[in-house]
Design a protein around this motif. Sequence first.
Motif, PDB file in Angstrom:
ATOM      1  N   GLU A  11       0.858  -1.180   0.000  1.00 44.72           N
ATOM      2  CA  GLU A  11       0.000   0.000   0.000  1.00 44.72           C
ATOM      3  C   GLU A  11       0.894   1.230   0.000  1.00 44.72           C
ATOM      4  N   THR A  12       0.387   2.339  -0.508  1.00 44.81           N
ATOM      5  CA  THR A  12       1.143   3.588  -0.486  1.00 44.81           C
ATOM      6  C   THR A  12       0.288   4.667   0.157  1.00 44.81           C
ATOM      7  N   ALA A  13       0.959   5.672   0.698  1.00 43.25           N
ATOM      8  CA  ALA A  13       0.263   6.778   1.354  1.00 43.25           C
ATOM      9  C   ALA A  13       1.170   7.998   1.353  1.00 43.25           C
ATOM     10  N   LYS A  14       0.577   9.174   1.548  1.00 45.48           N
ATOM     11  CA  LYS A  14       1.363  10.386   1.729  1.00 45.48           C
ATOM     12  C   LYS A  14       0.775  11.144   2.908  1.00 45.48           C
ATOM     13  N   TYR A  15       1.596  12.011   3.486  1.00 43.85           N
ATOM     14  CA  TYR A  15       1.129  12.785   4.626  1.00 43.85           C
ATOM     15  C   TYR A  15       0.146  13.854   4.201  1.00 43.85           C
ATOM     16  N   GLY A  16      -0.878  14.031   5.034  1.00 42.54           N
ATOM     17  CA  GLY A  16      -1.863  15.086   4.842  1.00 42.54           C
ATOM     18  C   GLY A  16      -1.727  16.110   5.954  1.00 42.54           C
ATOM     19  N   LEU A  17      -2.853  16.527   6.486  1.00 44.20           N
ATOM     20  CA  LEU A  17      -2.860  17.521   7.558  1.00 44.20           C
ATOM     21  C   LEU A  17      -2.601  16.865   8.905  1.00 44.20           C
ATOM     22  N   LYS A  18      -2.084  17.652   9.835  1.00 42.33           N
ATOM     23  CA  LYS A  18      -1.941  17.188  11.214  1.00 42.33           C
ATOM     24  C   LYS A  18      -3.303  17.288  11.894  1.00 42.33           C
ATOM     25  N   PRO A  19      -3.571  16.426  12.870  1.00 45.47           N
ATOM     26  CA  PRO A  19      -4.830  16.537  13.609  1.00 45.47           C
ATOM     27  C   PRO A  19      -4.882  17.867  14.367  1.00 45.47           C
TER      28      PRO A  19
END
Length: 148
Positions: free
Chosen positions: A54-62
């Motif tokens: 699986e791949t992912a990228k960082y989004g917003l911080k909580p």
Amino acid sequence: MTEKDYSTSIGSILKYGTIKGTYNKRLYGWLSIPAIGEEPNEIDTTTLDNEEFETAKYGLKPAVKMAIEFNMEDPNTESNINLVHNMAEAKSTYYFEITRPNGITHEFASKVKYGYNEIGVNEIDKFTLFLAPIGEVEKTVPAGTPSV
């Protein structure tokens, strides 16, 4: 008021005020410095072309939410529980500054909520201050001498 033996890391300070940049009151007896700047959420980028991982990228911080535990002092006019109670009752926005022992500061605005902690036999009576910063937490890292 003098520094208490049960404060967090030696030299950590929590101050507040009613005007940004003016922190004229200090809260004593805090037992932990909250996490500030947690790991960003991950956005899944996996496609049918990915055959193994699986791949992912960082989004917003909580959104930053702070729960700061305190050793409750006797509720006199200058105690931490009295000050926090009055701030919560006022329903106003307050400005806070957390200064770590190494000089890094975190500044933010928040309304105040609090709750009483459960206590058992022979335990310290505690309460928790809940803060939800309005906007970004401003961080200042002091410039120092670079390491060799």
